[in-house]
Design an enzyme around this catalytic site. Structure first.
Site, PDB file in Angstrom:
ATOM      1  N   LYS A   1       0.831  -1.213   0.000  1.00  0.00           N
ATOM      2  CA  LYS A   1       0.000   0.000   0.000  1.00  0.00           C
ATOM      3  C   LYS A   1       0.864   1.261   0.000  1.00  0.00           C
ATOM      4  O   LYS A   1       0.599   2.198  -0.733  1.00  0.00           O
ATOM      5  CB  LYS A   1      -0.920   0.042   1.235  1.00  0.00           C
ATOM      6  CG  LYS A   1      -1.986  -1.010   1.272  1.00  0.00           C
ATOM      7  CD  LYS A   1      -3.019  -0.736   2.358  1.00  0.00           C
ATOM      8  CE  LYS A   1      -2.443  -0.752   3.762  1.00  0.00           C
ATOM      9  NZ  LYS A   1      -1.927  -2.065   4.193  1.00  0.00           N
TER      10      LYS A   1
ATOM     11  N   ARG B   1      -9.771   0.930   9.039  1.00  0.00           N
ATOM     12  CA  ARG B   1      -9.412  -0.468   9.301  1.00  0.00           C
ATOM     13  C   ARG B   1     -10.519  -1.228  10.011  1.00  0.00           C
ATOM     14  O   ARG B   1     -10.356  -2.409  10.300  1.00  0.00           O
ATOM     15  CB  ARG B   1      -8.161  -0.511  10.168  1.00  0.00           C
ATOM     16  CG  ARG B   1      -6.862  -0.704   9.377  1.00  0.00           C
ATOM     17  CD  ARG B   1      -5.763  -0.587  10.380  1.00  0.00           C
ATOM     18  NE  ARG B   1      -4.559  -1.269  10.100  1.00  0.00           N
ATOM     19  CZ  ARG B   1      -3.465  -0.680   9.607  1.00  0.00           C
ATOM     20  NH1 ARG B   1      -3.494   0.576   9.248  1.00  0.00           N
ATOM     21  NH2 ARG B   1      -2.352  -1.352   9.478  1.00  0.00           N
TER      22      ARG B   1
ATOM     23  N   ARG C   1      11.097  -7.396   3.694  1.00  0.00           N
ATOM     24  CA  ARG C   1      11.077  -5.962   4.018  1.00  0.00           C
ATOM     25  C   ARG C   1      11.980  -5.670   5.214  1.00  0.00           C
ATOM     26  O   ARG C   1      12.758  -4.719   5.192  1.00  0.00           O
ATOM     27  CB  ARG C   1       9.635  -5.546   4.321  1.00  0.00           C
ATOM     28  CG  ARG C   1       9.444  -4.082   4.558  1.00  0.00           C
ATOM     29  CD  ARG C   1       8.019  -3.666   4.224  1.00  0.00           C
ATOM     30  NE  ARG C   1       7.162  -3.623   5.395  1.00  0.00           N
ATOM     31  CZ  ARG C   1       5.883  -3.275   5.374  1.00  0.00           C
ATOM     32  NH1 ARG C   1       5.300  -2.947   4.234  1.00  0.00           N
ATOM     33  NH2 ARG C   1       5.162  -3.260   6.464  1.00  0.00           N
TER      34      ARG C   1
ATOM     35  N   ARG D   1      11.050  -1.650  11.417  1.00  0.00           N
ATOM     36  CA  ARG D   1       9.855  -1.366  12.221  1.00  0.00           C
ATOM     37  C   ARG D   1       9.674  -2.433  13.287  1.00  0.00           C
ATOM     38  O   ARG D   1       9.807  -3.618  13.015  1.00  0.00           O
ATOM     39  CB  ARG D   1       8.630  -1.332  11.298  1.00  0.00           C
ATOM     40  CG  ARG D   1       8.377   0.029  10.729  1.00  0.00           C
ATOM     41  CD  ARG D   1       7.245   0.011   9.737  1.00  0.00           C
ATOM     42  NE  ARG D   1       6.013  -0.595  10.262  1.00  0.00           N
ATOM     43  CZ  ARG D   1       4.856  -0.561   9.605  1.00  0.00           C
ATOM     44  NH1 ARG D   1       4.787   0.026   8.421  1.00  0.00           N
ATOM     45  NH2 ARG D   1       3.789  -1.103  10.130  1.00  0.00           N
TER      46      ARG D   1
ATOM     47  N   ARG E   1      -0.907  -9.034  13.140  1.00  0.00           N
ATOM     48  CA  ARG E   1      -1.445  -7.993  12.250  1.00  0.00           C
ATOM     49  C   ARG E   1      -2.315  -8.613  11.149  1.00  0.00           C
ATOM     50  O   ARG E   1      -3.339  -8.052  10.770  1.00  0.00           O
ATOM     51  CB  ARG E   1      -0.299  -7.169  11.650  1.00  0.00           C
ATOM     52  CG  ARG E   1       0.395  -6.296  12.705  1.00  0.00           C
ATOM     53  CD  ARG E   1       1.725  -5.758  12.241  1.00  0.00           C
ATOM     54  NE  ARG E   1       1.613  -4.853  11.117  1.00  0.00           N
ATOM     55  CZ  ARG E   1       2.612  -4.593  10.266  1.00  0.00           C
ATOM     56  NH1 ARG E   1       3.783  -5.177  10.407  1.00  0.00           N
ATOM     57  NH2 ARG E   1       2.432  -3.753   9.280  1.00  0.00           N
TER      58      ARG E   1
HETATM   59  P1  AMP Z   1       0.497   0.585   9.274  1.00  0.00           P
HETATM   60  O1  AMP Z   1       1.739   1.408   9.103  1.00  0.00           O
HETATM   61  O2  AMP Z   1      -0.646   1.112   8.448  1.00  0.00           O
HETATM   62  O3  AMP Z   1       0.735  -0.882   9.054  1.00  0.00           O
HETATM   63  O4  AMP Z   1       0.047   0.751  10.805  1.00  0.00           O
HETATM   64  C1  AMP Z   1       0.899   0.368  11.857  1.00  0.00           C
HETATM   65  C2  AMP Z   1       0.072   0.185  13.130  1.00  0.00           C
HETATM   66  O5  AMP Z   1      -0.564   1.425  13.469  1.00  0.00           O
HETATM   67  C3  AMP Z   1      -1.052  -0.819  13.047  1.00  0.00           C
HETATM   68  O6  AMP Z   1      -0.632  -2.152  13.251  1.00  0.00           O
HETATM   69  C4  AMP Z   1      -1.979  -0.331  14.163  1.00  0.00           C
HETATM   70  O7  AMP Z   1      -1.466  -0.670  15.441  1.00  0.00           O
HETATM   71  C5  AMP Z   1      -1.859   1.183  14.013  1.00  0.00           C
HETATM   72  N1  AMP Z   1      -2.859   1.722  13.071  1.00  0.00           N
HETATM   73  C6  AMP Z   1      -2.606   2.353  11.884  1.00  0.00           C
HETATM   74  N2  AMP Z   1      -3.740   2.728  11.288  1.00  0.00           N
HETATM   75  C7  AMP Z   1      -4.750   2.309  12.096  1.00  0.00           C
HETATM   76  C8  AMP Z   1      -6.171   2.379  12.020  1.00  0.00           C
HETATM   77  N3  AMP Z   1      -6.796   2.938  10.960  1.00  0.00           N
HETATM   78  N4  AMP Z   1      -6.883   1.860  13.055  1.00  0.00           N
HETATM   79  C9  AMP Z   1      -6.294   1.309  14.117  1.00  0.00           C
HETATM   80  N5  AMP Z   1      -4.946   1.180  14.252  1.00  0.00           N
HETATM   81  C10 AMP Z   1      -4.178   1.681  13.249  1.00  0.00           C
END
Ligand code: AMP
Length: 204
Positions: A13, A88, A127, A139, A150
């Site tokens: 993404k 999400r 990654r 990360r 996740r």
């Molecule tokens: P990402 O970088 O999009 O994979 O997000 C990393 C982490 O941030 C996720 O595993 C969640 O813990 C938190 N997070 C990001 N976006 C959301 C969302 N829309 N709702 C809830 N948690 C989020």
């Protein structure tokens, strides 16, 4: 152009959003990036969500909805944006619709990158290894154990968002396992179709 980019963690993404940003001159609004920044800055919200993120779970809906609601009011997002990693949950999708409705705007399209789970596990290992070999920080949630959490969170809480948007006629699904350029071209083709439909309905 107001867009949502959906797909499981590791589907690409971030990469595709960056390319859409360049083509359509709209900002990428990534809740993950915003939350990581809040954690790095040690803000109250950052302290609240750090451990949740480290476990690979979702932070509460009200936190991310208010982050996004504030962000879409910035001047750079007035004519459009691409949401990456939000919504999400179906509750977040409903809250987003309400936030947009109060501003008299709505989404133009939802793009979904479809990738199966085995391929994702391989990708996430790659990654983390790539980042480490470039000397970049890995990360904390890019390790196989947290990644499995996740993925199951995605399956249980985020997958229903696809149906939410399908039922609104907004969903465009692209095979995310293709080479990166091919994925970009299919996303661009889907967006071109949306734009020409809009022009046709404006003319009518
Ligand atoms: P990402 O970088 O999009 O994979 O997000 C990393 C982490 O941030 C996720 O595993 C969640 O813990 C938190 N997070 C990001 N976006 C959301 C969302 N829309 N709702 C809830 N948690 C989020």
């Amino acid at each position: 152009m107001r867009l949502v980019l959906l797909g499981p963690p590791g589907a690409g993404k971030g990469t595709q959003a960056t390319r859409i940003v360049t083509r359509f001159a709209i900002p990428q609004l990534s809740t993950g990036d915003m939350l990581r920044q809040a954690v790095a800055e040690g803000t109250a919200a950052g302290l609240r969500v750090k451990h949740i993120m480290d476990r690979g779970e979702l932070v509460p809906d009200d936190v991310v909805v208010s982050v996004i609601a504030n962000r879409i009011d910035h001047s750079d997002a007035v004519s459009g944006f691409i949401l990456d990693g939000f919504p999400r949950t179906v509750a977040q999708a409903e809250a987003l619709d309400q936030e947009l409705a109060t501003r008299g705007i709505k989404l133009d399209a939802v793009l979904e990158l479809e990738v199966d789970e085995d391929a994702l596990l391989d990708r996430i290992k790659g990654r983390a290894d790539d980042a480490a070999s470039r000397g970049e920080p890995v990360r904390r949630d890019d390790n196989p154990e947290v990644f499995k959490t996740r993925l199951s969170v995605y399956r249980e809480q985020t997958a229903p968002v696809t149906e939410y948007y399908r039922s609104q006629g907004l969903l465009n699904v692209v095979d995310g396992l293709q080479p990166i350029d091919a994925v970009t071209e299919q996303l661009a083709a889907a967006l071109a179709a949306v734009t020409s439909d809009q022009i046709r309905s404006d003319v009518r």
